[in-house]
Design a protein around this motif. Structure first.
Motif, PDB file in Angstrom:
ATOM      1  N   ASP A  99       0.563  -1.058  -0.090  1.00 48.62           N
ATOM      2  CA  ASP A  99       0.092   0.087   0.316  1.00 48.62           C
ATOM      3  C   ASP A  99       1.054   1.316   0.084  1.00 48.62           C
ATOM      4  OD1 ASP A  99      -1.844  -1.852  -0.233  1.00 48.62           O
ATOM      5  OD2 ASP A  99      -2.697  -1.354   1.774  1.00 48.62           O
ATOM      6  N   PRO A 100       1.045   1.658  -1.158  1.00 54.87           N
ATOM      7  CA  PRO A 100       1.330   3.571  -0.624  1.00 54.87           C
ATOM      8  C   PRO A 100       1.507   4.363   0.632  1.00 54.87           C
ATOM      9  CG  PRO A 100      -0.115   3.656  -1.932  1.00 54.87           C
ATOM     10  CD  PRO A 100      -0.484   2.408  -1.796  1.00 54.87           C
ATOM     11  N   MET A 101       2.071   4.955   0.955  1.00 48.23           N
ATOM     12  CA  MET A 101       2.748   5.769   1.924  1.00 48.23           C
ATOM     13  C   MET A 101       3.068   7.237   2.133  1.00 48.23           C
ATOM     14  SD  MET A 101       3.627   2.640   4.826  1.00 48.23           S
ATOM     15  CE  MET A 101       3.380   4.029   5.762  1.00 48.23           C
ATOM     16  N   PHE A 102       3.864   7.622   0.541  1.00 47.42           N
ATOM     17  CA  PHE A 102       4.366   9.000  -0.015  1.00 47.42           C
ATOM     18  C   PHE A 102       4.520   9.147  -1.078  1.00 47.42           C
ATOM     19  CE2 PHE A 102       5.836   7.647   5.187  1.00 47.42           C
ATOM     20  CZ  PHE A 102       4.995   9.282   5.862  1.00 47.42           C
ATOM     21  N   LYS A 103       4.658   9.365  -1.721  1.00 46.77           N
ATOM     22  CA  LYS A 103       4.749  10.551  -3.111  1.00 46.77           C
ATOM     23  C   LYS A 103       5.975  10.936  -3.057  1.00 46.77           C
ATOM     24  CE  LYS A 103       3.301  11.334  -7.855  1.00 46.77           C
ATOM     25  NZ  LYS A 103       4.586  12.004  -7.747  1.00 46.77           N
ATOM     26  N   ILE A 104       7.233  10.798  -3.146  1.00 47.83           N
ATOM     27  CA  ILE A 104       8.361  11.868  -3.767  1.00 47.83           C
ATOM     28  C   ILE A 104       8.726  12.800  -5.446  1.00 47.83           C
ATOM     29  CG2 ILE A 104      11.128  12.026  -3.643  1.00 47.83           C
ATOM     30  CD1 ILE A 104      10.757   9.667  -1.504  1.00 47.83           C
ATOM     31  N   GLU A 105       9.030  12.997  -5.518  1.00 52.91           N
ATOM     32  CA  GLU A 105       8.994  13.992  -6.709  1.00 52.91           C
ATOM     33  C   GLU A 105       9.646  13.015  -7.271  1.00 52.91           C
ATOM     34  OE1 GLU A 105      10.398  18.810  -8.584  1.00 52.91           O
ATOM     35  OE2 GLU A 105      11.456  17.240  -6.359  1.00 52.91           O
ATOM     36  N   ASP A 106       9.387  12.978  -8.767  1.00 53.51           N
ATOM     37  CA  ASP A 106       9.946  12.083  -9.691  1.00 53.51           C
ATOM     38  C   ASP A 106      10.134  12.166 -11.356  1.00 53.51           C
ATOM     39  OD1 ASP A 106       7.740  12.829 -10.867  1.00 53.51           O
ATOM     40  OD2 ASP A 106       6.514  10.842 -11.031  1.00 53.51           O
ATOM     41  N   THR A 107      10.166  13.484 -11.231  1.00 54.87           N
ATOM     42  CA  THR A 107      10.694  14.880 -12.656  1.00 54.87           C
ATOM     43  C   THR A 107      11.635  14.030 -12.345  1.00 54.87           C
ATOM     44  OG1 THR A 107       9.217  16.800 -11.637  1.00 54.87           O
ATOM     45  CG2 THR A 107      11.210  16.341 -13.702  1.00 54.87           C
ATOM     46  N   THR A 108      12.914  14.143 -11.887  1.00 52.05           N
ATOM     47  CA  THR A 108      14.615  13.564 -12.339  1.00 52.05           C
ATOM     48  C   THR A 108      14.402  12.226 -12.654  1.00 52.05           C
ATOM     49  OG1 THR A 108      15.388  15.031 -10.723  1.00 52.05           O
ATOM     50  CG2 THR A 108      16.620  13.350 -11.189  1.00 52.05           C
ATOM     51  N   TYR A 109      13.378  11.348 -12.143  1.00 51.56           N
ATOM     52  CA  TYR A 109      13.589   9.630 -11.593  1.00 51.56           C
ATOM     53  C   TYR A 109      13.070   9.100 -13.663  1.00 51.56           C
ATOM     54  CZ  TYR A 109      14.479  10.246  -7.928  1.00 51.56           C
ATOM     55  OH  TYR A 109      16.585  10.854  -6.173  1.00 51.56           O
ATOM     56  N   VAL A 110      12.015  11.128 -13.741  1.00 50.44           N
ATOM     57  CA  VAL A 110      11.651  10.421 -15.409  1.00 50.44           C
ATOM     58  C   VAL A 110      12.029  10.188 -16.125  1.00 50.44           C
ATOM     59  CG1 VAL A 110       8.914  10.608 -16.777  1.00 50.44           C
ATOM     60  CG2 VAL A 110       8.817  10.603 -14.291  1.00 50.44           C
ATOM     61  N   ALA A 111      12.893  11.212 -16.235  1.00 52.46           N
ATOM     62  CA  ALA A 111      14.034  12.037 -17.131  1.00 52.46           C
ATOM     63  C   ALA A 111      15.511  10.782 -17.266  1.00 52.46           C
ATOM     64  CB  ALA A 111      14.525  12.955 -16.892  1.00 52.46           C
ATOM     65  N   ALA A 112      15.538  10.371 -15.867  1.00 53.58           N
ATOM     66  CA  ALA A 112      16.433   9.874 -16.154  1.00 53.58           C
ATOM     67  C   ALA A 112      16.327   8.471 -16.157  1.00 53.58           C
ATOM     68  CB  ALA A 112      17.485   9.013 -14.805  1.00 53.58           C
TER      69      ALA A 112
END
Length: 417
Positions: A99-112
């Protein structure tokens, strides 16, 4: 000379007679009190309530201190660095694994991830081109292509395959990092209060947890027992005074003194004795569907190991001497005799007596006020209920109003504990 008139003489005689009468009454009362004595008229035997004790099989229970420990505890940490964009749960939620608990900014990881996929595509083209060259050189070997050229092409193709594998691994890593921007619960349990808020910067594998998830059902109770107590139990087993049961009964007493509804099981028996406390630990497990038991609570665990032969004596009937010896009054031949007892614990409102009494002894449980050793008594059979309240023993035929009460000294049929 002054003379008394005749009218005054009789009046003076009456006064004197009255004083003499009052003095005589007072002297008579003092004489009667002296003959009676300070204790009043002689007293007869004092009626006392008695029960008959018999040897019975009593459960052998050891009550030990314990502390509740969570069945599982997950400390939630970020696996990637970034800013917390959203908290996806509420404190107290019941979570399942994943079950999800936190969402961290993913912009950098999408680009990577996109860059890794592009590198993989390039590596795939280079691999296919190098393999095509090898295939072509094989058909032309001996005419337009030398053996050395073919070997060079084969080496280039092998390097291209390795580059492709590395690019594929980079894509997998980028995919993992992207997935880890959603922080999920690793276990089933109750979610705790988050220690970060939206906008907080977190780093990969930081020491401070973002939150905790605690599984409370079932729950463990860690119990401590003394090594000396363990040796006493083994000695009783060896001499036959303790008969082991088919399994160990495990009951739990809560902090308010109430007994927990449910039986536990022994999970682990300790095999090391602490050098500082002289105790060893064991762990028991209880179902906890209502979350009544929480980690950290101090509780008492009752372990029923088997049974032992003993007599049950109501606690209200006993006393203590100055040196702490347990005593009780026994009715014998119309006289109260004080007897010293040995006990091995308690059951409900009674002492488990292992020495000092014989089967059939009449133990005095009522009328103990000012009772002295050697006092004359009249035993009356009584019973004691589960709350320790004394009641008259029932007559042989309670339905007949003309039936006489039990004779003094005879044990009541329902007086055994």
């Amino acid at each position: 000379m002054f003379q008394t008139s005749p009218a005054n003489r009789p009046r003076l005689g009456l006064r004197t007679f009255g004083l003499i009468s009052l003095l005589s009454c007072a002297l008579f009362a003092l004489d009667a009190a002296a003959q009676t004595g300070p204790g009043g008229p002689p007293q007869g035997p004092v009626s006392v309530g008695t029960i008959t004790v018999q040897t019975v099989d009593v459960p052998y229970v050891r009550t030990l201190p314990g502390r509740a420990v969570a069945y599982e505890t997950g400390e939630i940490r970020a696996r990637v660095s970034g800013v917390v964009e959203e908290i996806l749960y509420a404190a107290g939620d019941k979570l399942k694994p994943g079950d999800p608990m936190f969402k961290i900014e993913d912009t950098t990881y999408v680009a990577a991830f996109a860059s890794a996929k592009a590198a993989l595509a390039g590596a795939e083209v280079a691999r296919d081109t190098a393999q095509a060259t090898v295939d072509r050189y094989k058909t032309l070997q001996g005419s337009a292509v030398s053996k050395a050229d073919l070997q060079t092409a084969q080496a280039t193709a092998a390097a291209a395959v390795a580059s492709y594998a590395a690019a594929q691994a980079a894509v997998d890593v980028a995919q993992l990092d992207l997935d880890r921007t959603i922080v999920r619960s690793p276990i089933s349990g109750i979610a705790g209060i988050p220690s970060v808020s939206v906008g907080a910067l977190v780093t990969a594998n930081q020491a401070d947890a973002l939150a905790t998830v605690t599984r409370l059902d079932p729950i463990y109770i860690d119990v401590s027992d003394s090594s000396a107590g363990m040796l006493r139990v083994r000695a009783q087993i060896d001499d036959g005074s303790l008969k082991l049961g088919t399994k160990v009964g495990v009951a739990l007493v809560l902090e308010d003194g109430t007994t927990y509804d449910g039986q536990g099981t022994v999970v682990v028996l300790g095999n090391v004795v602490s050098a500082t406390t002289g105790t060893f630990d064991l762990r028991v497990q209880f179902d906890n569907p209502k979350r009544l038991i929480l980690p950290g609570q101090f509780l008492r665990v009752k372990l029923t190991l088997g049974s032992t032969s003993a007599k049950l004596v109501p606690q209200r009937a006993t006393g203590r001497t100055s040196d702490g010896t347990l005593t009780v009054f026994v009715a014998k031949d119309g006289v109260a005799k004080k007897v010293a007892l040995t006990s091995s614990g308690t059951q409900d409102n009674a002492w488990i007596v292992t020495g000092g009494l014989e089967d059939g002894d009449l133990v005095i449980v009522d009328g103990l006020t000012n009772l002295r050793d050697g006092a004359e008594i009249k035993p009356v059979p009584v019973t004691i209920d589960a709350d320790g309240v004394v009641h008259d023993a029932p007559t042989p035929d309670a339905a007949s109003p003309d039936t006489a009460k039990p004779e003094a000294g005879k044990p009541a049929a329902t007086g055994n504990n």
